[in-house]
Write a protein that holds these residues in place. Sequence first.
Motif, PDB file in Angstrom:
ATOM      1  N   ARG A 165       0.589  -0.638   0.464  1.00 12.41           N
ATOM      2  CA  ARG A 165      -0.230   0.283  -0.066  1.00 12.41           C
ATOM      3  C   ARG A 165       0.660   0.862   0.050  1.00 12.41           C
ATOM      4  NH1 ARG A 165      -2.851  -1.688   5.436  1.00 12.41           N
ATOM      5  NH2 ARG A 165      -0.728  -2.132   5.450  1.00 12.41           N
ATOM      6  N   ALA A 166       2.271   1.107   0.888  1.00 11.87           N
ATOM      7  CA  ALA A 166       2.935   2.633   0.324  1.00 11.87           C
ATOM      8  C   ALA A 166       3.856   2.981  -0.850  1.00 11.87           C
ATOM      9  CB  ALA A 166       4.013   2.578   2.136  1.00 11.87           C
ATOM     10  N   GLY A 185      -3.889   0.632   9.258  1.00  8.70           N
ATOM     11  CA  GLY A 185      -6.003   1.149   7.971  1.00  8.70           C
ATOM     12  C   GLY A 185      -6.147   0.884   7.401  1.00  8.70           C
ATOM     13  N   GLY A 186      -6.309   2.198   6.194  1.00  7.24           N
ATOM     14  CA  GLY A 186      -6.604   2.337   5.149  1.00  7.24           C
ATOM     15  C   GLY A 186      -5.406   2.673   4.162  1.00  7.24           C
ATOM     16  N   ASP A 187      -6.289   3.070   3.117  1.00 11.29           N
ATOM     17  CA  ASP A 187      -5.370   3.838   1.931  1.00 11.29           C
ATOM     18  C   ASP A 187      -5.448   5.529   2.090  1.00 11.29           C
ATOM     19  OD1 ASP A 187      -4.423   1.931   0.212  1.00 11.29           O
ATOM     20  OD2 ASP A 187      -6.474   2.225  -1.215  1.00 11.29           O
ATOM     21  N   GLU A 188      -5.956   5.953   2.909  1.00 18.55           N
ATOM     22  CA  GLU A 188      -6.050   7.166   3.203  1.00 18.55           C
ATOM     23  C   GLU A 188      -5.062   7.491   4.036  1.00 18.55           C
ATOM     24  OE1 GLU A 188      -8.926   4.979   6.248  1.00 18.55           O
ATOM     25  OE2 GLU A 188      -8.586   5.104   3.607  1.00 18.55           O
ATOM     26  N   GLY A 189      -4.306   6.354   4.820  1.00 19.80           N
ATOM     27  CA  GLY A 189      -3.888   6.978   6.582  1.00 19.80           C
ATOM     28  C   GLY A 189      -2.573   7.448   5.545  1.00 19.80           C
ATOM     29  N   PHE A 190      -2.048   6.132   4.500  1.00 20.96           N
ATOM     30  CA  PHE A 190      -0.743   6.187   3.528  1.00 20.96           C
ATOM     31  C   PHE A 190      -0.685   7.801   2.436  1.00 20.96           C
ATOM     32  CE2 PHE A 190      -0.829   1.988   4.306  1.00 20.96           C
ATOM     33  CZ  PHE A 190      -0.295   1.625   4.439  1.00 20.96           C
TER      34      PHE A 190
END
Length: 160
Positions: free
Chosen positions: A65-66, A134-139
Amino acid sequence: MIPAPRVEGRYAVALVCLGNICRSAMADVVLQEQLRQQPAGQGRDVEIRSAGTGDWHVGQPMDARAAATLRRHGYDPSTHRARQVGDDWLDRFDLVLAMDDSNLRDLGGRSDRVRLFRDFDPAGTGEVPDPYYGGDEGFEEVLAMVERTAGMLVEELRAR
């Protein structure tokens, strides 16, 4: 302000989080790219390394994800492999930047050379939140912090 270099003519910065697959890995890629974009001769004498305080992910690529977040914003995360902080890092690097207070404690606490990454964030200080659970918004949030802070670090390094 960043501390003076240990060796004249070069500067070494370490970026540290827990596993070296999200926050410090993203900061490493972004800071390397921002330094690469500097005019000829500026930023070329800066060594950037990232690592985790733990050894769970050593040798593994960045969290998918990162990496996807970085790619969406034009960065290349493909060469990153997680590593663990070495025993000599506090003596070897001019500046060691922890992503959160726990990482800072693991490194032995704050000093002139060991600080929080966001101490250089023009939007405010504090921790870089761990997006792993968490989800993508955290990245995306972490990348925004990293880009701002890396920009300020580049300015500090250019001024040195």
